[in-house]
Design an enzyme around this catalytic site. Structure first.
Site, PDB file in Angstrom:
ATOM      1  N   GLY A  18      20.298   8.540  19.982  1.00 15.89           N
ATOM      2  CA  GLY A  18      19.064   8.243  19.262  1.00 15.89           C
ATOM      3  C   GLY A  18      19.150   8.302  17.745  1.00 15.89           C
ATOM      4  O   GLY A  18      18.132   8.507  17.082  1.00 15.89           O
ATOM      5  N   ARG A  71      15.611  -3.875  38.451  1.00 14.38           N
ATOM      6  CA  ARG A  71      15.204  -4.177  37.074  1.00 14.38           C
ATOM      7  C   ARG A  71      13.711  -4.508  37.044  1.00 14.38           C
ATOM      8  O   ARG A  71      12.989  -4.096  36.150  1.00 14.38           O
ATOM      9  CB  ARG A  71      16.034  -5.362  36.561  1.00 14.38           C
ATOM     10  CG  ARG A  71      16.067  -5.476  35.055  1.00 14.38           C
ATOM     11  CD  ARG A  71      17.001  -6.582  34.581  1.00 14.38           C
ATOM     12  NE  ARG A  71      18.352  -6.487  35.086  1.00 14.38           N
ATOM     13  CZ  ARG A  71      19.243  -5.576  34.701  1.00 14.38           C
ATOM     14  NH1 ARG A  71      18.936  -4.676  33.790  1.00 14.38           N
ATOM     15  NH2 ARG A  71      20.448  -5.547  35.214  1.00 14.38           N
ATOM     16  N   HIS A 115      22.469  -4.337  17.106  1.00 17.38           N
ATOM     17  CA  HIS A 115      23.772  -4.467  17.764  1.00 17.38           C
ATOM     18  C   HIS A 115      24.866  -4.217  16.720  1.00 17.38           C
ATOM     19  O   HIS A 115      24.782  -4.745  15.605  1.00 17.38           O
ATOM     20  CB  HIS A 115      23.911  -5.858  18.379  1.00 17.38           C
ATOM     21  CG  HIS A 115      25.176  -6.005  19.150  1.00 17.38           C
ATOM     22  ND1 HIS A 115      25.378  -5.403  20.382  1.00 17.38           N
ATOM     23  CD2 HIS A 115      26.337  -6.646  18.855  1.00 17.38           C
ATOM     24  CE1 HIS A 115      26.589  -5.687  20.812  1.00 17.38           C
ATOM     25  NE2 HIS A 115      27.194  -6.435  19.902  1.00 17.38           N
ATOM     26  N   ASP A 147      15.851 -12.279  23.219  1.00 21.23           N
ATOM     27  CA  ASP A 147      15.450 -13.337  24.150  1.00 21.23           C
ATOM     28  C   ASP A 147      16.144 -13.077  25.483  1.00 21.23           C
ATOM     29  O   ASP A 147      16.690 -11.997  25.711  1.00 21.23           O
ATOM     30  CB  ASP A 147      15.730 -14.730  23.571  1.00 21.23           C
ATOM     31  CG  ASP A 147      17.206 -15.003  23.374  1.00 21.23           C
ATOM     32  OD1 ASP A 147      18.037 -14.238  23.918  1.00 21.23           O
ATOM     33  OD2 ASP A 147      17.547 -15.990  22.693  1.00 21.23           O
TER      34      ASP A 147
HETATM   35  C1  GAR Z   1      24.261   1.867  18.199  1.00 18.55           C
HETATM   36  O1  GAR Z   1      25.516   1.674  17.601  1.00 18.55           O
HETATM   37  C2  GAR Z   1      23.662   0.536  18.608  1.00 18.55           C
HETATM   38  O2  GAR Z   1      23.926  -0.488  17.706  1.00 18.55           O
HETATM   39  C3  GAR Z   1      24.357   0.306  19.927  1.00 18.55           C
HETATM   40  O3  GAR Z   1      24.342   1.551  20.556  1.00 18.55           O
HETATM   41  C4  GAR Z   1      24.406   2.565  19.552  1.00 18.55           C
HETATM   42  C5  GAR Z   1      23.272   3.541  19.796  1.00 18.55           C
HETATM   43  O4  GAR Z   1      23.384   4.631  18.936  1.00 18.55           O
HETATM   44  N1  GAR Z   1      23.691  -0.680  20.700  1.00 18.55           N
HETATM   45  C6  GAR Z   1      24.312  -1.622  21.402  1.00 18.55           C
HETATM   46  O5  GAR Z   1      25.532  -1.693  21.503  1.00 18.55           O
HETATM   47  C7  GAR Z   1      23.393  -2.622  22.110  1.00 18.55           C
HETATM   48  N2  GAR Z   1      24.121  -3.766  22.541  1.00 18.55           N
HETATM   49  P1  GAR Z   1      22.125   5.583  18.685  1.00 18.55           P
HETATM   50  O6  GAR Z   1      21.641   6.033  20.073  1.00 18.55           O
HETATM   51  O7  GAR Z   1      22.706   6.715  17.913  1.00 18.55           O
HETATM   52  O8  GAR Z   1      21.101   4.796  17.943  1.00 18.55           O
END
Ligand code: GAR
Length: 209
Positions: A18, A71, A115, A147
């Site tokens: 998070g 889902r 991302h 999307d």
């Molecule tokens: C982040 O690096 C985010 O960009 C990635 O997961 C991590 C979550 O970190 N998301 C993806 O790869 C989605 N495709 P966080 O829980 O510390 O924010």
């Protein structure tokens, strides 16, 4: 934004530590991100570290465990929870589960994702490792509308960094994360301003009249 306009209510979806959610919450607290509030933080994983952060900050939380559920079933519960909290904009912040078509339709053009790559390069899991292994010289992160395709919708903004000679996948991911924390609040501010339109795949900023 005039005083009588309601803040845009964010529903933040997490699955893990998070840190992106925390940076959004800090930006709001420190008034670097104005005109928005966090209505609810929802995790699909009961042990997600981000839940503790949300509780410490006194924010409403919900745990809707997705494991073992279809889902469609799970997303129906998510949609209901977001509606109960009057969410205007859904922010995926390390939410590691694909959304159903029903979910995307319920919040059409009102779901953002972050991302850790410069899309369209390296969608999917372990984007930073993918980028490192590919040998790119520039890496970064992308905030985009969601999307029906994976890591695909209109791009709100990207932040790029050089890949250094001394980087490994871990150090690269750490430096991308610093950019993610800046990018997400900036992207939310842009969307909250409503000064944009989406033309096909393109997010286009509008100038004030
Ligand atoms: C982040 O690096 C985010 O960009 C990635 O997961 C991590 C979550 O970190 N998301 C993806 O790869 C989605 N495709 P966080 O829980 O510390 O924010």
């Amino acid at each position: 934004m005039s005083e009588d306009v309601h803040p845009l209510r964010l529903g933040v979806l997490i699955s893990g530590r998070g840190s992106n959610f925390k940076s959004i919450a800090q930006s709001i607290r420190e008034e670097r991100l104005k005109g928005v509030e966090i209505a609810v933080v929802i995790s699909n994983v009961a042990e997600a570290g981000g839940l503790a952060i949300a509780r410490e900050l006194g924010l409403p939380t919900a745990i809707l465990v997705s494991r073992g559920r279809s889902r469609t079933q799970h997303d129906a519960d998510m949609i209901a929870c977001l509606r109960e909290h009057h969410v205007d904009l859904v922010c995926l912040a390390g939410y590691m589960r694909l959304l159903s078509a029903e979910f995307i339709a319920a919040f059409s053009n009102r779901i953002l994702n972050i991302h850790p790559s410069l899309l369209p390069a390296f969608p999917g899991l372990d984007a930073q490792q993918q980028a490192f292994d590919y040998g790119v010289k520039v890496a970064g992160c992308t905030v985009h509308f969601v999307d029906e395709h994976l890591d695909h919708g209109a791009i709100v903004l990207q932040r790029a960094i050089p890949v250094l000679e001394e980087d490994d996948a871990h150090s690269l991911a750490e430096r991308i994360l610093v950019e993610e924390h800046i990018a997400y609040s900036e992207a939310i501010a842009r969307v909250a301003s409503a000064m944009y339109e989406i033309r096909g795949r393109r997010y286009v900023r509008r100038n004030p009249d």
